[in-house]
Structure formats: C-alpha cells, structure tokens
Design an enzyme around this catalytic site. Structure first.
Site, PDB file in Angstrom:
ATOM      1  N   GLU A  32       0.822  -1.206   0.000  1.00  0.00           N
ATOM      2  CA  GLU A  32       0.000   0.000   0.000  1.00  0.00           C
ATOM      3  C   GLU A  32       0.859   1.260   0.000  1.00  0.00           C
ATOM      4  OE1 GLU A  32      -3.078  -0.190  -1.183  1.00  0.00           O
ATOM      5  OE2 GLU A  32      -3.635  -1.501   0.484  1.00  0.00           O
ATOM      6  N   GLY A 115     -16.589   5.431  -5.527  1.00  0.00           N
ATOM      7  CA  GLY A 115     -15.750   6.187  -4.601  1.00  0.00           C
ATOM      8  C   GLY A 115     -15.514   5.469  -3.281  1.00  0.00           C
ATOM      9  N   GLY A 117     -13.240   2.868  -2.699  1.00  0.00           N
ATOM     10  CA  GLY A 117     -11.930   2.269  -2.470  1.00  0.00           C
ATOM     11  C   GLY A 117     -11.709   0.981  -3.248  1.00  0.00           C
ATOM     12  N   LEU A 118     -12.636   0.637  -4.138  1.00  0.00           N
ATOM     13  CA  LEU A 118     -12.433  -0.561  -4.964  1.00  0.00           C
ATOM     14  C   LEU A 118     -12.126  -0.159  -6.413  1.00  0.00           C
ATOM     15  CD1 LEU A 118     -15.236  -2.844  -3.461  1.00  0.00           C
ATOM     16  CD2 LEU A 118     -12.809  -2.760  -2.886  1.00  0.00           C
ATOM     17  N   GLU A 153      -6.730   9.952 -14.967  1.00  0.00           N
ATOM     18  CA  GLU A 153      -6.913  10.151 -13.521  1.00  0.00           C
ATOM     19  C   GLU A 153      -5.917  11.172 -12.966  1.00  0.00           C
ATOM     20  OE1 GLU A 153      -8.772   7.603 -11.306  1.00  0.00           O
ATOM     21  OE2 GLU A 153      -8.563   9.119  -9.747  1.00  0.00           O
ATOM     22  N   ASP A 165      -3.955   0.674  -9.794  1.00  0.00           N
ATOM     23  CA  ASP A 165      -5.374   0.379 -10.015  1.00  0.00           C
ATOM     24  C   ASP A 165      -5.668   0.121 -11.493  1.00  0.00           C
ATOM     25  OD1 ASP A 165      -5.293   1.103  -7.383  1.00  0.00           O
ATOM     26  OD2 ASP A 165      -6.348   3.009  -7.658  1.00  0.00           O
TER      27      ASP A 165
HETATM   28  C1  GLA Z   1      -5.124   4.517  -4.305  1.00  0.00           C
HETATM   29  C2  GLA Z   1      -4.340   4.870  -5.552  1.00  0.00           C
HETATM   30  C3  GLA Z   1      -3.304   3.795  -5.860  1.00  0.00           C
HETATM   31  C4  GLA Z   1      -2.452   3.477  -4.637  1.00  0.00           C
HETATM   32  C5  GLA Z   1      -3.333   3.240  -3.413  1.00  0.00           C
HETATM   33  C6  GLA Z   1      -2.528   3.073  -2.157  1.00  0.00           C
HETATM   34  O1  GLA Z   1      -5.898   3.386  -4.534  1.00  0.00           O
HETATM   35  O2  GLA Z   1      -5.197   5.036  -6.641  1.00  0.00           O
HETATM   36  O3  GLA Z   1      -2.525   4.194  -6.953  1.00  0.00           O
HETATM   37  O4  GLA Z   1      -1.522   4.492  -4.406  1.00  0.00           O
HETATM   38  O5  GLA Z   1      -4.244   4.290  -3.214  1.00  0.00           O
HETATM   39  O6  GLA Z   1      -1.769   1.926  -2.204  1.00  0.00           O
END
Ligand code: GLA
Length: 377
Positions: A32, A115, A117-118, A153, A165
């Site tokens: 992370e 929005g 976190g997925l 993005e 992501d």
């Molecule tokens: C978000 C960002 C990713 C990554 C995570 C943390 O999801 O979009 O690029 O930095 O936070 O790991």
C-alpha cells in the site's frame, strides 16, 4: 446483464451500441502506497466493475449518460472541458488516447460502490479506454490503455495516484494475484489459494480521493526521498533504499516524512514475504504479514482511523480469517480479509452491520460485444 444494458442504451439513444466493454475494480492484498514510490504491489481484479456501451455518431457531438448517477453530459468532440463531474474521466480518456474528433453516444454502468476504495474510477477509465480503442480500431496494447487510463486520472482529474489500479484492472488474471514492480513494470501472477475467497468489508466510511490527504502523503514521501538523496545521490525512488540507508540519512529527513518512508520500505519486504508464504501454503505466516502491514499503514503511514483499526482487529480474530487489513488509499473504504471458502455466512453473522462483497480474483478488462469491423477505423 449485457442485454438489459443494451436495451437501456437503445431506449436512451434510439440505436444499438457498437461496443460493450467491461473493466473490473480491484482490491489490493498488500503493497500500500508503494506504487508512487517505485515499489511492489499485489492487487487482484474483483468480479464487479464498469460497463461502457458506446456507438459512434455521424456528427461531432459527444453525449454521455451515467446509469448510476442518472446524470448526463454533452460536449463537442475535439474539446476537453473540465467540469468536475464523471465526464472528466472520459474527456481525459479521449484526450490521451488520441481518438479522432468524432461524435459518440456513451452509457456507463458500474456495479461497484462508487468512490468506495475498490477503484471504481480506474475501472471506468480502463473500460472507457478499451471501448474507444475498439470503436475507433486504434490497435493499442494493454499497457498503452493502462497509461491512457492513468493519465486521465492523474493529469486530467488531478488525483496523482500510482499505476496500480489501472494496471490491475487491465492486466489481472482470474484466480491469481498480480505481483507488479511499479518501477520496472515487470509483473507476474501468483496463484491464489483455492480454499480462500477475498472478503471486502465496507468500513462505512467514505473519503473523496481528490480531497483526501492522498496527495499530501505523496509529498511527504517525496520529501523523504529528497533527504535520502542527500546521503545517497544515486537513489531514484524510496524503493531503492533499505532500512539501513534510511537510518543513515535520518538527519536529512523530517520526522513525518521519515515515518512514511519506514512504511514504504518495509512494505516492499512484506509484499515479497507474503508472496513467499502464499506459495509455500503457510497461511499462518500470511496472516502475520497482513497484520504487520495494517499496523504499519496505521502507525507509520497514518491513513487508518481508530474505528478501522478496531474493525481490522475484530475480523483478524475470527478463526476462519487468514489476515485482514485496510486496503487502498485509506481513511475509509474497505478492509480486505482472506476468508476460508464456505465461511461467507459466518462472516456475515459475525459482522451483522457491515456490507461485505465476496470475490475470487477475477479476469481483466475485456470487450464483451463489438459490431465494429477491424478495418472501419
Ligand atoms: C489509491 C491509488 C493507488 C495506490 C493506493 C494506495 O488506490 O489510486 O494508486 O496508491 O491508493 O496503495
């Protein structure tokens, strides 16, 4: 699902879509806040994601409709106005894909929590880039699509996220985790144990990535890197350093930035350790590494909240869970738990007030339907 969406498209635009694409959301197992520090990540695509239905028009009007938001937007092809709505993701996608300035009808539908976190936004960007590529026969490769989606993005919308992501959405493989080196873009697939499922537990806390301290964390990491460079000029990313180097450069780094760097550098090691323990089938150690990762994210990187720490502890203590931690950017969103298959109902009963999504690691983005002849361009 596709037929239902196609009917909606036809009802709205009075014609059939030429292309239907789908791109999954993702969950990060570990690694992370390493992806903008040249580090390692280990995400998987999940079974939910974003559908794009698209058809070319004969003029230069672009009309888009979000089924989730029940919102539409419209502009002229070749123009890229920023309007701070969902259309920005698509205008960014068109700009960076170099699509011809031609009119389009577009419908968007996502079965991801938006929005949350997925990576609903990465899945939107990747699905859209894929549909544009197909409808205009641009012949772009997957890595190109990742880059287009990522620029939409980070440059157009302005969330300076890493590549994880978009990469996960575009390149994942069913039943596998994606081990990605964000510096070299080398990647490999790690089989996900057959007896486990990914359980995504909603913390119920929402954060807007654009307004969250995400960009600030990024700056803190950058500050740590600057300090590190004073001691080791050849270093290019935080992930080039080990703990010994970091401590040697301590005098050049402020306390906050130092903590962030401790997390990043140790997190890279935990990614490798987790992969090793998964491959060895040692789920006890997998669980330990997941806990350490959560602790580091919470105490060193400081993107958790007391109520999230509590939830993670509660989930980790369940006998059929092999590790839980906050996943994604932080400050809310989802906790990921590695759950023994067949224990879905028990987890639901143990967490009666939480929404939970269960998924096996899923397939990457794909075109589900296309009536475009390759030569049509
Ligand atoms: C978000 C960002 C990713 C990554 C995570 C943390 O999801 O979009 O690029 O930095 O936070 O790991």
């Amino acid at each position: 699902m596709i037929d239902r969406l196609k009917r909606k498209f036809a009802a709205r635009f009075g014609r059939e879509p030429e292309v239907v694409s789908f791109a999954p959301g993702r969950v990060n197992i570990i690694g992370e806040h390493t992806d903008y520090n040249g580090g390692l990540v280990l995400p998987a695509a999940i079974e939910r994601g974003t559908y794009i239905l698209m058809a070319r028009r004969d003029d230069d009007r672009i009309r888009i409709y979000s089924e989730n938001l029940q919102e539409e937007d419209e502009w002229m092809a070749g123009e890229y106005p920023r309007r701070e709505n969902f259309g920005d993701y698509l205008r960014g996608g068109l700009l960076y894909s170099g699509a011809p300035p031609r009119g389009l009808e577009v419908m968007v539908f996502s079965d991801l929590p938006l929005g949350g976190g997925l990576s609903s936004s990465a899945s939107l960007e990747v699905s859209f880039a894929l549909a544009v590529n197909e409808v205009f026969s641009l012949g772009k490769r997957r890595l190109n699509l990742v880059e287009i989606a990522h620029r939409a993005e980070s440059e157009f919308v302005g969330v300076r996220c890493g590549l994880m992501d978009q990469f996960a959405s575009a390149l994942s493989r069913a039943d596998h985790l994606l081990l990605l080196n964000t510096r070299t873009l080398e990647y490999q697939f790690v089989p996900f144990p057959r007896n486990l499922v990914l359980a995504l537990v909603d913390t119920g806390i929402r954060r807007e990535l654009t307004s969250s301290p995400y960009n600030r964390r990024r700056e803190e990491c950058f500050r740590a890197l600057e300090g590190l460079k004073r001691a080791f000029p050849w270093v290019e990313t935080l992930s080039d350093a080990d703990e010994e180097m970091l401590f040697a450069a301590r005098d050049y780094i402020d306390e906050t930035a130092f903590k962030r760097a401790v997390h990043v550098i140790s997190e890279n090691q935990r990614v490798l350790a987790l992969v090793e323990f998964l491959q060895a089938g040692d789920l006890c150690m997998v669980e330990k590494v997941m806990s350490l990762a959560h602790w580091s994210l919470s105490q060193e990187f400081e993107v958790s909240l007391p109520e999230i720490d509590e939830l993670v502890e509660r989930i980790s203590s369940l006998p059929y869970v092999y590790g839980a931690r906050l996943t994604g950017a932080g400050f809310g969103g989802y906790v990921i738990a590695l759950l023994l298959k067949g224990k879905e109902d028990e987890l639901r009963k143990a967490l009666p007030s939480s929404e939970i999504i269960f998924s096996r690691p899923a397939e990457a983005a794909r075109v589900l339907y296309s009536s475009v002849e390759p030569s049509e361009g």
